[in-house]
Design a protein around this motif. Structure first.
Motif, PDB file in Angstrom:
ATOM      1  N   GLU A 137      12.742  79.916  26.765  1.00  0.00           N
ATOM      2  CA  GLU A 137      11.820  80.805  25.785  1.00  0.00           C
ATOM      3  C   GLU A 137      12.702  80.975  24.592  1.00  0.00           C
ATOM      4  OE1 GLU A 137       9.125  82.380  26.700  1.00  0.00           O
ATOM      5  OE2 GLU A 137       9.182  80.832  28.472  1.00  0.00           O
ATOM      6  N   GLN A 138      13.771  80.441  24.532  1.00  0.00           N
ATOM      7  CA  GLN A 138      14.389  80.725  23.090  1.00  0.00           C
ATOM      8  C   GLN A 138      14.317  79.492  22.222  1.00  0.00           C
ATOM      9  OE1 GLN A 138      15.632  83.798  22.218  1.00  0.00           O
ATOM     10  NE2 GLN A 138      14.809  84.577  24.026  1.00  0.00           N
ATOM     11  N   TYR A 139      13.901  78.448  22.827  1.00  0.00           N
ATOM     12  CA  TYR A 139      13.702  76.953  22.169  1.00  0.00           C
ATOM     13  C   TYR A 139      12.718  77.014  21.292  1.00  0.00           C
ATOM     14  CZ  TYR A 139      12.577  72.121  21.488  1.00  0.00           C
ATOM     15  OH  TYR A 139      12.461  70.933  21.089  1.00  0.00           O
ATOM     16  N   CYS A 140      12.872  76.414  20.061  1.00  0.00           N
ATOM     17  CA  CYS A 140      12.077  75.851  19.163  1.00  0.00           C
ATOM     18  C   CYS A 140      12.410  74.515  18.496  1.00  0.00           C
ATOM     19  CB  CYS A 140      11.640  76.852  18.151  1.00  0.00           C
ATOM     20  SG  CYS A 140      10.430  76.713  17.154  1.00  0.00           S
ATOM     21  N   ASN A 141      11.657  73.654  18.506  1.00  0.00           N
ATOM     22  CA  ASN A 141      11.706  72.342  18.074  1.00  0.00           C
ATOM     23  C   ASN A 141      12.302  72.364  16.480  1.00  0.00           C
ATOM     24  OD1 ASN A 141      11.057  69.726  16.132  1.00  0.00           O
ATOM     25  ND2 ASN A 141      11.072  68.985  18.286  1.00  0.00           N
ATOM     26  N   LYS A 142      13.287  71.742  16.416  1.00  0.00           N
ATOM     27  CA  LYS A 142      14.259  72.180  15.066  1.00  0.00           C
ATOM     28  C   LYS A 142      13.463  71.645  13.691  1.00  0.00           C
ATOM     29  CE  LYS A 142      18.786  71.066  12.994  1.00  0.00           C
ATOM     30  NZ  LYS A 142      19.993  70.441  12.938  1.00  0.00           N
ATOM     31  N   THR A 143      12.583  70.302  13.876  1.00  0.00           N
ATOM     32  CA  THR A 143      11.962  69.781  12.756  1.00  0.00           C
ATOM     33  C   THR A 143      10.658  70.930  12.612  1.00  0.00           C
ATOM     34  OG1 THR A 143      12.506  67.467  13.535  1.00  0.00           O
ATOM     35  CG2 THR A 143      10.423  67.755  12.143  1.00  0.00           C
ATOM     36  N   LEU A 144      10.140  71.088  13.395  1.00  0.00           N
ATOM     37  CA  LEU A 144       9.047  72.116  13.355  1.00  0.00           C
ATOM     38  C   LEU A 144       9.572  73.300  12.623  1.00  0.00           C
ATOM     39  CD1 LEU A 144       6.066  73.151  14.050  1.00  0.00           C
ATOM     40  CD2 LEU A 144       7.100  74.210  16.130  1.00  0.00           C
ATOM     41  N   TYR A 145      10.428  73.819  13.333  1.00  0.00           N
ATOM     42  CA  TYR A 145      10.870  75.161  12.824  1.00  0.00           C
ATOM     43  C   TYR A 145      11.495  75.170  11.437  1.00  0.00           C
ATOM     44  CZ  TYR A 145      12.933  79.723  11.993  1.00  0.00           C
ATOM     45  OH  TYR A 145      13.353  80.889  11.362  1.00  0.00           O
ATOM     46  N   LEU A 146      12.271  74.130  11.159  1.00  0.00           N
ATOM     47  CA  LEU A 146      12.918  74.172   9.713  1.00  0.00           C
ATOM     48  C   LEU A 146      11.886  73.700   8.774  1.00  0.00           C
ATOM     49  CD1 LEU A 146      16.421  72.657  10.382  1.00  0.00           C
ATOM     50  CD2 LEU A 146      15.906  74.940   9.787  1.00  0.00           C
ATOM     51  N   PHE A 147      10.900  72.946   9.087  1.00  0.00           N
ATOM     52  CA  PHE A 147       9.640  72.662   8.102  1.00  0.00           C
ATOM     53  C   PHE A 147       8.825  73.812   7.784  1.00  0.00           C
ATOM     54  CE2 PHE A 147       5.624  70.982   6.768  1.00  0.00           C
ATOM     55  CZ  PHE A 147       5.721  70.230   5.984  1.00  0.00           C
ATOM     56  N   ALA A 148       8.620  74.686   8.831  1.00  0.00           N
ATOM     57  CA  ALA A 148       7.625  76.151   8.805  1.00  0.00           C
ATOM     58  C   ALA A 148       8.778  76.672   7.787  1.00  0.00           C
ATOM     59  CB  ALA A 148       7.532  76.543   9.821  1.00  0.00           C
ATOM     60  N   PHE A 149       9.927  77.070   8.148  1.00  0.00           N
ATOM     61  CA  PHE A 149      10.911  77.804   7.345  1.00  0.00           C
ATOM     62  C   PHE A 149      10.923  77.455   5.788  1.00  0.00           C
ATOM     63  CE2 PHE A 149      15.294  78.868   5.863  1.00  0.00           C
ATOM     64  CZ  PHE A 149      15.254  80.306   6.057  1.00  0.00           C
ATOM     65  N   TRP A 150      11.320  76.314   5.695  1.00  0.00           N
ATOM     66  CA  TRP A 150      11.517  75.765   4.423  1.00  0.00           C
ATOM     67  C   TRP A 150      10.207  75.592   3.318  1.00  0.00           C
ATOM     68  CZ3 TRP A 150      15.644  76.865   1.735  1.00  0.00           C
ATOM     69  CH2 TRP A 150      16.833  77.098   2.310  1.00  0.00           C
ATOM     70  N   THR A 151       9.005  75.415   4.045  1.00  0.00           N
ATOM     71  CA  THR A 151       7.720  75.336   3.265  1.00  0.00           C
ATOM     72  C   THR A 151       7.364  76.703   2.931  1.00  0.00           C
ATOM     73  OG1 THR A 151       6.582  75.313   5.453  1.00  0.00           O
ATOM     74  CG2 THR A 151       6.885  73.144   4.174  1.00  0.00           C
ATOM     75  N   THR A 152       7.904  77.882   3.574  1.00  0.00           N
ATOM     76  CA  THR A 152       7.127  79.309   3.382  1.00  0.00           C
ATOM     77  C   THR A 152       8.415  79.636   2.335  1.00  0.00           C
ATOM     78  OG1 THR A 152       6.716  79.452   5.815  1.00  0.00           O
ATOM     79  CG2 THR A 152       7.151  81.413   4.569  1.00  0.00           C
ATOM     80  N   THR A 153       9.745  79.238   2.584  1.00  0.00           N
ATOM     81  CA  THR A 153      10.645  79.491   1.588  1.00  0.00           C
ATOM     82  C   THR A 153      10.438  79.138   0.131  1.00  0.00           C
ATOM     83  OG1 THR A 153      12.332  79.822   3.393  1.00  0.00           O
ATOM     84  CG2 THR A 153      13.313  79.601   1.286  1.00  0.00           C
ATOM     85  N   LEU A 154       9.791  77.766   0.182  1.00  0.00           N
ATOM     86  CA  LEU A 154       9.611  77.164  -0.943  1.00  0.00           C
ATOM     87  C   LEU A 154       8.577  77.958  -1.870  1.00  0.00           C
ATOM     88  CD1 LEU A 154       9.897  74.584  -2.842  1.00  0.00           C
ATOM     89  CD2 LEU A 154       8.100  73.570  -1.467  1.00  0.00           C
ATOM     90  N   VAL A 155       7.480  78.719  -1.261  1.00  0.00           N
ATOM     91  CA  VAL A 155       6.549  79.351  -1.827  1.00  0.00           C
ATOM     92  C   VAL A 155       7.410  80.666  -2.663  1.00  0.00           C
ATOM     93  CG1 VAL A 155       4.665  81.137  -1.654  1.00  0.00           C
ATOM     94  CG2 VAL A 155       4.701  78.977  -0.133  1.00  0.00           C
TER      95      VAL A 155
END
Length: 175
Positions: A128-146
């Motif tokens: 329940e605490q898991y999130c794929n690293k590639t998915l999460y970091l891509f979403a995190f950094w594309t959002t942060t890039l904005v």
């Protein structure tokens, strides 16, 4: 350059060549296409918040659609031309889509930043605490890039305004 020349240049900016526009559109479409691809590939790989891949897919599709719609002939209206039904429809579409993208972006921020830093190692005790690293970091950094782009634009805009007022253009009539 006098103020009149500058104002004319602002009112009628030079148009970029077609190859430059096409290359820019392709480069700007790369991130939305990557968002669609990564969101689709890792659709089931974030039990911590299963909306993150959906967020990426939707924002990617909207980015591609807006890019394609802006390239359609007849969607741009010149100042001296009367408004056509197609240009009015495009304006309404752009406003509605922009409002939706803004709301979707805020929602995605909540989904992404609220689970910072998820567990990247998948095992049976922490599923329940898991999130794929590639998915999460891509979403995190594309959002942060904005936010980075908005911040840089704000700083550059303020610098241009300060320079404009400090080094302002002198009118030839002023002695």
């Amino acid at each position: 350059m006098s103020n009149n020349g500058l104002i004319q240049h602002i009112r009628n900016p030079p148009k970029p060549s077609v190859p430059v526009v096409v290359i820019c559109r392709l480069l700007l479409s790369a991130i939305p296409i990557a968002q669609i691809a990564i969101g689709s590939v890792y659709l089931e790989d974030c039990p911590r918040n299963h909306y993150i891949p959906i967020y990426l897919i939707v924002v990617g599709v909207l980015g591609v659609v807006l890019s394609v719609v802006s390239c359609l002939p007849g969607t741009r209206q010149r100042k001296d031309e009367p408004s056509t039904p197609l240009t009015r429809l495009c304006k309404i579409w752009n406003v509605l889509t922009s409002v939706f993208i803004f709301c979707w972006f805020i929602t995605g921020n909540v989904w992404i930043y609220s689970i910072y830093k998820p567990d990247y190692k998948k095992n049976t005790t922490n599923i329940e605490q898991y999130c794929n690293k590639t998915l999460y970091l891509f979403a995190f950094w594309t959002t942060t890039l904005v936010y980075i782009i908005l911040g840089l634009s704000l700083v550059c805009g303020c610098c241009i305004l300060v320079c404009r007022f400090v080094f302002g253009y002198e009118d030839p009539d002023d002695g």
